[in-house]
Design a protein around this motif. Structure first.
Motif, PDB file in Angstrom:
ATOM      1  N   GLY C  78       0.804  -1.217   0.000  1.00  0.00           N
ATOM      2  CA  GLY C  78       0.000   0.000   0.000  1.00  0.00           C
ATOM      3  C   GLY C  78       0.835   1.264   0.000  1.00  0.00           C
ATOM      4  N   HIS C  79       2.133   1.126  -0.189  1.00  0.00           N
ATOM      5  CA  HIS C  79       3.037   2.283  -0.160  1.00  0.00           C
ATOM      6  C   HIS C  79       2.580   3.378  -1.127  1.00  0.00           C
ATOM      7  N   GLY C  80       2.006   2.973  -2.237  1.00  0.00           N
ATOM      8  CA  GLY C  80       1.573   3.929  -3.255  1.00  0.00           C
ATOM      9  C   GLY C  80       0.568   4.939  -2.733  1.00  0.00           C
ATOM     10  N   VAL C  81      -0.176   4.542  -1.703  1.00  0.00           N
ATOM     11  CA  VAL C  81      -1.168   5.450  -1.141  1.00  0.00           C
ATOM     12  C   VAL C  81      -0.506   6.706  -0.597  1.00  0.00           C
ATOM     13  N   PHE C  82       0.658   6.537   0.029  1.00  0.00           N
ATOM     14  CA  PHE C  82       1.335   7.700   0.596  1.00  0.00           C
ATOM     15  C   PHE C  82       1.767   8.660  -0.511  1.00  0.00           C
ATOM     16  N   ILE C  83       2.105   8.082  -1.655  1.00  0.00           N
ATOM     17  CA  ILE C  83       2.462   8.923  -2.792  1.00  0.00           C
ATOM     18  C   ILE C  83       1.244   9.730  -3.232  1.00  0.00           C
ATOM     19  N   SER C  84       0.121   9.041  -3.376  1.00  0.00           N
ATOM     20  CA  SER C  84      -1.101   9.732  -3.791  1.00  0.00           C
ATOM     21  C   SER C  84      -1.477  10.812  -2.787  1.00  0.00           C
ATOM     22  N   LEU C 123       1.636  15.051   6.918  1.00  0.00           N
ATOM     23  CA  LEU C 123       0.401  14.291   6.718  1.00  0.00           C
ATOM     24  C   LEU C 123       0.699  12.809   6.462  1.00  0.00           C
ATOM     25  N   THR C 124       1.587  12.538   5.516  1.00  0.00           N
ATOM     26  CA  THR C 124       1.850  11.139   5.183  1.00  0.00           C
ATOM     27  C   THR C 124       2.623  10.442   6.296  1.00  0.00           C
ATOM     28  N   GLY C 125       3.480  11.214   6.998  1.00  0.00           N
ATOM     29  CA  GLY C 125       4.185  10.615   8.128  1.00  0.00           C
ATOM     30  C   GLY C 125       3.202  10.162   9.200  1.00  0.00           C
ATOM     31  N   ALA C 126       2.254  11.029   9.528  1.00  0.00           N
ATOM     32  CA  ALA C 126       1.258  10.692  10.543  1.00  0.00           C
ATOM     33  C   ALA C 126       0.428   9.495  10.079  1.00  0.00           C
ATOM     34  N   LEU C 127       0.079   9.537   8.805  1.00  0.00           N
ATOM     35  CA  LEU C 127      -0.711   8.439   8.259  1.00  0.00           C
ATOM     36  C   LEU C 127       0.071   7.135   8.269  1.00  0.00           C
ATOM     37  N   GLY C 152      -5.316  -4.226   0.867  1.00  0.00           N
ATOM     38  CA  GLY C 152      -6.630  -3.771   1.326  1.00  0.00           C
ATOM     39  C   GLY C 152      -6.563  -2.347   1.827  1.00  0.00           C
ATOM     40  N   GLY C 153      -5.512  -2.037   2.589  1.00  0.00           N
ATOM     41  CA  GLY C 153      -5.324  -0.676   3.082  1.00  0.00           C
ATOM     42  C   GLY C 153      -5.262   0.301   1.922  1.00  0.00           C
ATOM     43  N   MET C 154      -4.591  -0.127   0.856  1.00  0.00           N
ATOM     44  CA  MET C 154      -4.473   0.743  -0.305  1.00  0.00           C
ATOM     45  C   MET C 154      -5.831   1.002  -0.954  1.00  0.00           C
ATOM     46  N   ILE C 155      -6.622  -0.084  -1.092  1.00  0.00           N
ATOM     47  CA  ILE C 155      -7.943   0.079  -1.712  1.00  0.00           C
ATOM     48  C   ILE C 155      -8.765   1.092  -0.924  1.00  0.00           C
ATOM     49  N   VAL C 156      -8.797   0.891   0.405  1.00  0.00           N
ATOM     50  CA  VAL C 156      -9.622   1.758   1.240  1.00  0.00           C
ATOM     51  C   VAL C 156      -9.117   3.197   1.186  1.00  0.00           C
ATOM     52  N   ALA C 157      -7.786   3.366   1.304  1.00  0.00           N
ATOM     53  CA  ALA C 157      -7.246   4.728   1.321  1.00  0.00           C
ATOM     54  C   ALA C 157      -7.494   5.425  -0.017  1.00  0.00           C
ATOM     55  N   GLU C 158      -7.371   4.673  -1.109  1.00  0.00           N
ATOM     56  CA  GLU C 158      -7.603   5.277  -2.413  1.00  0.00           C
ATOM     57  C   GLU C 158      -9.054   5.744  -2.544  1.00  0.00           C
ATOM     58  N   GLN C 159      -9.957   4.910  -2.010  1.00  0.00           N
ATOM     59  CA  GLN C 159     -11.371   5.290  -2.041  1.00  0.00           C
ATOM     60  C   GLN C 159     -11.617   6.522  -1.172  1.00  0.00           C
ATOM     61  N   LEU C 160     -10.910   6.599  -0.041  1.00  0.00           N
ATOM     62  CA  LEU C 160     -11.083   7.754   0.837  1.00  0.00           C
ATOM     63  C   LEU C 160     -10.599   9.038   0.152  1.00  0.00           C
ATOM     64  N   ARG C 239      10.766   0.041  17.725  1.00  0.00           N
ATOM     65  CA  ARG C 239      10.701   1.492  17.698  1.00  0.00           C
ATOM     66  C   ARG C 239      11.431   2.030  16.490  1.00  0.00           C
ATOM     67  N   LEU C 240      12.583   1.456  16.240  1.00  0.00           N
ATOM     68  CA  LEU C 240      13.390   1.853  15.097  1.00  0.00           C
ATOM     69  C   LEU C 240      12.573   1.659  13.822  1.00  0.00           C
ATOM     70  N   PHE C 241      11.897   0.524  13.788  1.00  0.00           N
ATOM     71  CA  PHE C 241      11.107   0.178  12.609  1.00  0.00           C
ATOM     72  C   PHE C 241       9.983   1.186  12.392  1.00  0.00           C
ATOM     73  N   VAL C 242       9.269   1.507  13.497  1.00  0.00           N
ATOM     74  CA  VAL C 242       8.178   2.472  13.355  1.00  0.00           C
ATOM     75  C   VAL C 242       8.734   3.789  12.843  1.00  0.00           C
ATOM     76  N   GLY C 243       9.888   4.189  13.387  1.00  0.00           N
ATOM     77  CA  GLY C 243      10.517   5.427  12.935  1.00  0.00           C
ATOM     78  C   GLY C 243      10.814   5.392  11.442  1.00  0.00           C
ATOM     79  N   VAL C 244      11.383   4.281  10.993  1.00  0.00           N
ATOM     80  CA  VAL C 244      11.735   4.173   9.575  1.00  0.00           C
ATOM     81  C   VAL C 244      10.473   4.120   8.721  1.00  0.00           C
ATOM     82  N   PHE C 245       9.452   3.447   9.228  1.00  0.00           N
ATOM     83  CA  PHE C 245       8.188   3.368   8.482  1.00  0.00           C
ATOM     84  C   PHE C 245       7.605   4.766   8.295  1.00  0.00           C
ATOM     85  N   VAL C 246       7.606   5.541   9.398  1.00  0.00           N
ATOM     86  CA  VAL C 246       7.065   6.903   9.316  1.00  0.00           C
ATOM     87  C   VAL C 246       7.909   7.744   8.369  1.00  0.00           C
TER      88      VAL C 246
END
Lengths: 351, 241, 340
Positions: C78-84, C123-127, C152-160, C239-246
């Motif tokens: 679902g990474h593409g959602v953050f781009i959108s 915005l995308t970091g928080a998301l 699934g996350g991507m589908i929902v986010a794209e619809q949102l 924690r490191l992972f969450v940081g990198v994910f954000v």
């Protein structure tokens, strides 16, 4: 007799049996119960999608392979039959030749993809199939002299299947028995046969090995199964079945184009159908496809009503806008993966 | 008898569907080196990994200075003052020797005096301080892995087969280094296959087989008793002598 | 097993690790090979800059994804959602501040761009943080479910995005100062592409700096290699992972901003469309490697641009071919990440 047809794999739940019988009866009698173009379109779509989704479940549910190239094989089937009919005459021979070529292409392609990337990890396979499928879709729309590009191709089908054809004079239950009904039954019975074949496959010794590999690749290898071989065969089988589904679609629609076969949106639809219906059960594919396609066609009108009645409220009408039906199915999809990974079928069986 | 630093009782560990440890009981007294011996597949590595929290004990308790480790996560266990030198050495090959040591330091930078002491033990590390650790030889990697565990004072060191695959000259260097370590406060629990190495360093000993402790006692006593060795360690011993 | 002769004792010099230059040389080699094929130098320069600009943008979008994968074996489909979402965040700034966008002042234009970048990244970091908690964490370590649920996350986010921004495509022209092109010799180079190259290089430099010079960076690199050992040294890799994910999500958002002004038209599916290229890039680069991701991005984009000019019909097919060729040469990608 029934045991043999279902390969001993019974629904094992009263509610599930009832639903399956209902789907079967309604599809079998669709031309007479719901005369009219739209309902019959929906019914035919359900038929070939059951095959398509079940063949995907063969990969996802039974073998644990995540592929995003399933629509590619679906499209190959559709284009094979469609382009054969378009370029030659509208004969049965063309249908057959198109199907054979399409099957050959699909199987070779899936064999290559499988041998290259099935020995590596799930994620790798998923990414590679996604890339290959999207390249294929773009290729299909670029080679417009052959495929008709974005517009696709409309073509004639053999006389027997044309709407103007009458199998016999007179009416059955007040409905004229046209070529449309003939083609509907062709789609229906072939779908049924393919579906039963897949039930047979997953309940064969081969299918059991697939499931053993899915559960524990390491162990299956230790016992002595060449897991890559089994996975590759499953991949080819799934691809072949999807190709057949595509061929049925082409016969029904008398049209083939990227939007009806190759688009990523359809891939997502298939994923939703498998997961919501229940991964790892063929019946789940049938139920998933039926519910999803009904929702696609009828949930929208329902949502339109709800949206209208909530007019004036902030955001809510927008969330319930008919075009947002995928939003709700997406939410259902995520919840399914978390809370009932065996889908509707699993839920029904547990009771 | 003083309270032991670490004590395991009734520890059971399962990995997937495989049941590896079947009620392991033993204690590591404070100070010195306790050897954990046993043939391949006896469960020695699993025992160390279970203490470290890398695999979860399904049953039993692991007490370290009054804390039950079985309920803590690996980072929490490490922060209690337990260092781990895994069998594969766990070197970060992409990082330099210096960076490997920096990561093992809780303070901002390694204490220079301690660093000099380590360089005294393992001169190679000083020489290749700025080099990528992946370029080191097997013996040098082992030295780095041990250096990482002692870059700051720790209460307990878990060391898994430090002599595995090393040349005899480097094993002698290792023995000298561990002799030096015995003079510090650190307690060491050391898994070993090399009996000669174990004999020359061990104070206490525990012998495992089939996921259970078969024998505990003084290393000297085991070293003196050929029959006991034969019974506990079996044919495996001959291969190493 | 190391069987060293006794003479090469503990202080013997280890074989020097050779810097692996070959993949780096691929980029200039590819560009040089394209020159005679394209024919004219100005045309080649335009194409090359266009390729580099596109490559930089893809790199910004892909870098977070590859690090997240390397660190925790999590591949976010679902990474593409953050781009959108990064791209759509642009509308929050550009529409109300239209005067600044059109202002004939470079300073104002740059300010608008910076504002877009900051808002999109926040915005995308928080998301990303929410996405990690709600979508990724529950299926941690289960690859099949991970793929399904992030999809699934991507589908929902794209619809949102459809719900929040409406279904019609939105047009976002870049700020005045970055429209049009400059002439270098006879080659017309679009200003915005130069900006994209600059931003991409800045992001790459910043990432290298963080990864090589800070303790967090060291931890990330160490974690990609051997997460278990990082934990055994007392660091909480979660924690490191969450940081990198954000951070990765925020970078995707930044990439989305750049991509938005580049395409000038926003559609909710735009993130998912680039995902195919991004997947090719991180496979080509070596899953988990930032340097590989950078080179992979440039290669993929250059190949896409050259073939787009030379043989437009096979442009995307050429990337698949590139991927196959590179995987035949190095099955783990250009820079395979050493794992345990």
């Amino acid at each position: 007799m029934l045991t043999q047809l279902l390969s001993g794999d019974f629904p094992r739940s009263r509610a599930l049996t009832a639903i399956l019988i209902a789907i079967f009866v309604l599809l079998a009698l669709a031309p007479f119960l719901f005369p009219g173009t739209k309902p019959l379109n929906v019914a035919a779509k359900i038929c070939y999608f059951i095959v398509l989704v079940a063949s995907y479940d063969l990969l996802l549910g039974y073998t644990g392979i995540v592929s995003f190239a399933h629509t590619m094989f679906f499209g190959i089937g559709g284009y094979g039959v469609g382009l054969a009919l378009y370029n030659w005459d509208a004969s049965w021979l063309a249908v057959l030749a198109g199907l054979v070529v399409a099957l050959a292409v699909s199987i070779v392609l899936s064999l290559v993809i499988g041998l290259v990337s099935l020995r590596v990890r799930t994620i790798f396979f998923a990414m590679i199939t996604l890339a290959v499928a999207s390249a294929f879709a773009i290729l299909a729309s670029q080679l417009s002299s052959l495929t008709g590009g974005e517009d696709g191709r409309s073509f004639s089908v053999p006389t027997l299947l044309r709407p103007s054809f009458r199998l016999f004079e007179g009416e059955v239950l007040g409905v004229a028995f046209t070529g449309r009904i003939v083609v509907y039954y062709l789609v229906f019975f072939l779908s049924l046969a393919l579906f039963l074949t897949m039930i047979r496959i997953v309940n064969s010794p081969f299918g059991r090995v697939l499931q053993a590999i899915r559960e524990n690749t390491f162990r299956a290898e230790a016992i002595g199964y060449r897991t890559v071989v089994y996975r590759t065969i499953a991949n080819c089988l799934g691809a072949g079945m999807a190709t057949m589904a595509g061929a049925l679609m082409a016969l029904w629609l008398r049209y083939i184009g990227p939007d009806t076969s190759l688009s990523f949106a359809i891939m997502i639809d298939i994923l939703l159908m498998v997961v919501i219906g229940g991964m790892g059960t063929m019946y789940g594919a049938a139920i998933g496809a039926t519910i999803f396609i009904l929702a696609q066609n009828y949930l929208q009108s329902l949502m339109g009503l709800a949206s209208k009645s909530l007019e004036g409220l902030p955001l809510l009408p927008k969330l319930l806008h008919p075009d947002r039906w995928l939003l709700w199915l997406g939410v259902l999809f995520i919840l399914s993966v978390y809370f009932f990974p065996t889908g509707i079928v699993g839920k029904l069986r547990r009771k | 008898m003083a309270e032991p630093l670490l004590s395991l009782s009734g520890v059971n560990t399962k990995i997937g569907r495989y049941h590896i440890l079947h009620g392991v009981d033993f204690a590591v007294p404070k100070g010195g080196i306790t050897m954990l011996l046993g043939r391949n597949g006896a469960g020695k590595t699993t025992t160390l990994r279970t203490i470290m929290g890398l695999w979860r004990a399904a049953e039993g308790s692991i007490r370290f200075e009054g804390t039950d480790l079985a309920r803590l996560s690996t980072p929490e266990i490490a922060r209690l003052g337990i260092a781990y030198v895994p069998e594969n050495m766990g070197i970060f090959a992409d990082l330099t020797v210096r960076e490997n040591l920096v990561l093992a330091t809780r303070e901002r930078a390694p204490d220079p005096r301690r660093l000099q002491w380590i360089f005294g033990l393992f001169p190679a590390l000083e020489k290749f301080y700025a080099l990528a650790a992946g370029a080191l030889s097997g013996g040098q990697k082992q030295m780095l892995s041990i250096a990482r565990a002692i870059i700051e004072p720790r209460k307990l060191m878990l060391v898994d087969e430090p002599t595995k695959g090393l040349a005899p000259s480097i094993i002698r260097n290792m023995i000298a280094a561990f002799r030096e370590l015995k003079r510090t406060e650190t307690t060491i629990l050391l898994v070993e296959q090399n009996f000669m190495f174990a004999e020359s360093l061990g104070d206490g000993v525990a012998v495992m087989d089939d996921g259970k402790i078969r024998h505990t006692g003084a290393m000297q006593a085991l070293a003196a008793d050929r029959d006991l060795q034969q019974r506990l360690l079996g044919l495996h011993l001959d291969a190493h002598q | 097993m190391t069987t060293m002769p006794a003479a090469r004792s503990a202080t013997a010099a280890p074989p020097a690790i050779k810097r692996d230059w070959l993949p780096i040389l691929l980029v200039p080699a590819l560009a040089a090979a394209a020159l005679p094929l394209v024919g004219s130098f100005p045309g080649w320069l335009t194409l090359t800059v266009a390729g580099l600009a596109m490559g930089m943008m893809i790199f910004i979008m892909a870098s977070g994804l590859t690090l997240v994968f390397g660190l925790m074996d999590v591949l976010n489909f679902g990474h593409g959602v953050f781009i959108s979402i990064g791209a759509f965040a642009v509308t929050l700034i550009v529409l109300p501040l239209a005067t600044l966008v059109q202002a004939d002042s470079v300073l104002m234009n740059v300010a608008v761009l910076l504002l877009c970048a900051v808002v999109a990244m926040v915005l995308t970091g928080a998301l990303g943080w929410a996405f990690e908690r709600a979508i990724v964490r529950p299926v941690y370590g289960q690859h099949l479910k991970q793929i399904l649920v992030t999809m699934g996350g991507m589908i929902v986010a794209e619809q949102l995005i459809h719900v929040l921004w409406g279904a019609d495509p939105i047009s976002v022209p870049p700020p005045e100062a970055f429209r049009g092109s400059v002439l270098i010799g006879e080659a017309a180079i679009e200003r915005y592409r130069i900006l994209a190259v600059a931003v991409g290089l800045a992001v790459f430099a910043a990432m290298l700096l963080v990864l090589n010079r800070t303790k967090i960076g060291l931890l990330i690199r160490a974690g990609v290699e051997n997460g278990e050992m990082v934990e055994a040294l007392g660091y909480r890799i979660r924690r490191l992972f969450v940081g990198v994910f954000v951070a990765g999500s925020a970078l995707a958002g930044l990439g989305g901003v750049m991509w938005a002004f580049y395409r000038q038209t926003l559609t909710p599916g735009m993130g998912m469309e680039v995902m195919v290229l991004i997947f090719i890039v991180i496979i080509v680069g070596g899953l988990g490697s930032v340097g590989g991701c950078f080179l992979g991005s440039l290669l993929v984009a250059l190949v896409a641009n050259y073939t787009g000019f030379l043989a437009p019909k096979v442009a995307l097919g050429s990337n698949i071919l590139l991927m196959v060729l590179i995987l035949m040469w190095r099955p783990q990608g250009l820079y395979p990440v050493a794992k345990r």
